[in-house]
Scaffold this motif. Structure first.
Motif, mmCIF file in Angstrom:
data_model
loop_
_atom_site.group_PDB
_atom_site.id
_atom_site.type_symbol
_atom_site.label_atom_id
_atom_site.label_comp_id
_atom_site.label_asym_id
_atom_site.label_seq_id
_atom_site.Cartn_x
_atom_site.Cartn_y
_atom_site.Cartn_z
ATOM 1 N N LYS A 194 18.399 55.335 60.483
ATOM 2 C CA LYS A 194 17.966 56.138 61.629
ATOM 3 C C LYS A 194 19.151 56.801 62.344
ATOM 4 N N GLY A 195 20.357 56.599 61.822
ATOM 5 C CA GLY A 195 21.535 57.179 62.452
ATOM 6 C C GLY A 195 21.978 56.446 63.701
ATOM 7 N N LEU A 196 21.579 55.179 63.842
ATOM 8 C CA LEU A 196 21.894 54.420 65.050
ATOM 9 C C LEU A 196 23.054 53.451 64.855
ATOM 10 N N ALA A 197 23.494 53.273 63.615
ATOM 11 C CA ALA A 197 24.561 52.307 63.343
ATOM 12 C C ALA A 197 25.288 52.671 62.066
ATOM 13 N N LEU A 198 26.499 52.139 61.960
ATOM 14 C CA LEU A 198 27.274 52.173 60.716
ATOM 15 C C LEU A 198 27.363 50.743 60.215
ATOM 16 N N VAL A 199 27.227 50.541 58.921
ATOM 17 C CA VAL A 199 27.221 49.192 58.353
ATOM 18 C C VAL A 199 28.480 48.964 57.533
ATOM 19 N N MET A 200 29.103 47.799 57.736
ATOM 20 C CA MET A 200 30.315 47.432 57.014
ATOM 21 C C MET A 200 30.153 46.032 56.432
ATOM 22 N N GLU A 201 30.970 45.725 55.418
ATOM 23 C CA GLU A 201 30.939 44.402 54.790
ATOM 24 C C GLU A 201 32.093 43.567 55.329
ATOM 25 N N LEU A 202 31.781 42.449 55.955
ATOM 26 C CA LEU A 202 32.813 41.617 56.564
ATOM 27 C C LEU A 202 33.780 41.063 55.527
ATOM 28 N N ARG A 203 33.296 40.810 54.316
ATOM 29 C CA ARG A 203 34.150 40.233 53.279
ATOM 30 C C ARG A 203 34.952 41.282 52.519
ATOM 31 N N ASP A 204 34.636 42.549 52.744
ATOM 32 C CA ASP A 204 35.281 43.586 51.938
ATOM 33 C C ASP A 204 35.371 44.887 52.734
ATOM 34 N N PHE A 205 36.306 44.929 53.689
ATOM 35 C CA PHE A 205 36.546 46.161 54.432
ATOM 36 C C PHE A 205 38.040 46.290 54.670
ATOM 37 N N SER A 206 38.451 47.496 54.938
ATOM 38 C CA SER A 206 39.873 47.733 55.204
ATOM 39 C C SER A 206 40.069 48.065 56.681
ATOM 40 N N GLU A 207 41.279 47.871 57.122
ATOM 41 C CA GLU A 207 41.622 48.237 58.495
ATOM 42 C C GLU A 207 41.327 49.709 58.747
ATOM 43 N N GLN A 208 41.683 50.562 57.789
ATOM 44 C CA GLN A 208 41.473 51.998 57.974
ATOM 45 C C GLN A 208 39.994 52.347 58.043
ATOM 46 N N GLU A 209 39.167 51.652 57.254
ATOM 47 C CA GLU A 209 37.725 51.902 57.296
ATOM 48 C C GLU A 209 37.168 51.592 58.675
ATOM 49 N N LEU A 210 37.620 50.489 59.261
ATOM 50 C CA LEU A 210 37.152 50.144 60.605
ATOM 51 C C LEU A 210 37.650 51.158 61.628
ATOM 52 N N VAL A 211 38.895 51.582 61.511
ATOM 53 C CA VAL A 211 39.435 52.601 62.417
ATOM 54 C C VAL A 211 38.608 53.886 62.316
ATOM 55 N N ASP A 212 38.289 54.295 61.102
ATOM 56 C CA ASP A 212 37.495 55.515 60.917
ATOM 57 C C ASP A 212 36.116 55.378 61.549
ATOM 58 N N ASN A 213 35.503 54.213 61.393
ATOM 59 C CA ASN A 213 34.166 54.018 61.957
ATOM 60 C C ASN A 213 34.190 53.930 63.478
ATOM 61 N N ILE A 214 35.241 53.346 64.026
ATOM 62 C CA ILE A 214 35.374 53.343 65.490
ATOM 63 C C ILE A 214 35.522 54.771 65.997
ATOM 64 N N ASN A 215 36.304 55.570 65.305
ATOM 65 C CA ASN A 215 36.452 56.985 65.684
ATOM 66 C C ASN A 215 35.102 57.708 65.603
ATOM 67 N N SER A 216 34.308 57.387 64.589
ATOM 68 C CA SER A 216 32.982 58.001 64.471
ATOM 69 C C SER A 216 32.096 57.619 65.642
ATOM 70 N N VAL A 217 32.125 56.336 66.017
ATOM 71 C CA VAL A 217 31.345 55.867 67.160
ATOM 72 C C VAL A 217 31.767 56.574 68.447
ATOM 73 N N LEU A 218 33.066 56.801 68.581
ATOM 74 C CA LEU A 218 33.588 57.395 69.820
ATOM 75 C C LEU A 218 33.335 58.897 69.905
ATOM 76 N N HIS A 219 33.392 59.577 68.756
ATOM 77 C CA HIS A 219 33.480 61.032 68.807
ATOM 78 C C HIS A 219 32.348 61.802 68.130
ATOM 79 N N ASP A 220 31.592 61.173 67.222
ATOM 80 C CA ASP A 220 30.525 61.908 66.545
ATOM 81 C C ASP A 220 29.371 62.160 67.498
ATOM 82 N N GLU A 221 28.844 63.349 67.459
ATOM 83 C CA GLU A 221 27.743 63.731 68.361
ATOM 84 C C GLU A 221 26.423 63.126 67.895
ATOM 85 N N ALA A 222 26.242 63.003 66.567
ATOM 86 C CA ALA A 222 24.950 62.549 66.031
ATOM 87 C C ALA A 222 24.691 61.096 66.389
#
Length: 222
Positions: A194-222
């Motif tokens: 529904k465009g309300l969340a981003l999903v990540m895997e706790l056992r398999d994620f990178s620092e950069q992936e989390l940084v990118d998703n935080i930026n999306s949460v902060l700045h994406d209009e959708a």
């Protein structure tokens, strides 16, 4: 063996122990005779599904009508963030303080890359971690709804429990979900659809992936 053969005996044990009954009811018979099911969910933030009339949504039943002022130390910490804050909670069962140091390091290092943003973390450990980022507030208890309703709340990092996600949707806070167990994968992916969340895997994620998703949460209009 069907699933009911596994969980009905456990339910019976819980009913006897915690409701102080002499004998547990016949759960198979109760299941057949069910005339009303109250669901703490809503069709607007899950997958399309066909349900009979006995299913009634009561989403939001646990929401507080009035917000309370935050504790002074917490409010003062949030006020130091030029870009607001992100609330972090993995519930009571996902013990990040006992996880591998490499996992904690990825979370901490990602948070450090947002010096003007504050992170408020419901931390299950007894003490603040020694290597904690300075822009992160740790507490074993936090007023979750008051934080999500706060005008400076910019995001919510969650484990995907239904109640917490309902609160995030209710208060219009974009989410990053790390599903761990039970229905959390379903919950997180339903919100993502529904465009309300981003999903990540706790056992398999990178620092950069989390940084990118935080930026999306902060700045994406959708």
């Amino acid at each position: 063996m069907c699933s009911s053969d596994l969980y009905y005996p456990k339910l019976a044990q819980l009913f006897v122990e915690h409701l102080h009954l002499d004998e547990a009811p016949d759960f198979a018979e109760l299941n057949k005779r069910t005339s009303l099911v109250l669901m703490n969910g809503h069709y607007t933030h899950t997958y399309a599904m066909s349900l009979p009339p006995l299913f009634v949504s009561i989403a939001g039943i646990g929401m507080q009508e009035r917000r309370k002022e935050l504790p002074k130390a917490l409010a003062d910490f949030i006020a130091t963030g030029k870009d607001g804050f992100i609330y972090v909670s993995f519930g009571t069962q996902v013990l990040i303080h006992k996880s591998k140091p490499e996992l904690r390091a990825k979370l901490f290092n990602a948070f450090r890359r947002f010096p003007d943003l504050r992170f408020v973390w419901k931390w299950e450990g007894e003490e603040k971690p020694a290597n904690a980022p300075s822009n992160t507030y740790f507490s074993k208890w936090l007023p979750q709804q008051d934080l999500l309703a706060h005008p400076s709340a910019k995001g919510y990092i969650a484990h995907g429990g239904a109640n917490g996600l309902n609160e995030g949707v209710h208060f219009g806070v974009p989410m990053i979900v790390f599903p761990v167990m039970g229905d959390q994968d379903f919950n997180g992916n339903a919100l993502a659809s529904k465009g309300l969340a981003l999903v990540m895997e706790l056992r398999d994620f990178s620092e950069q992936e989390l940084v990118d998703n935080i930026n999306s949460v902060l700045h994406d209009e959708a």
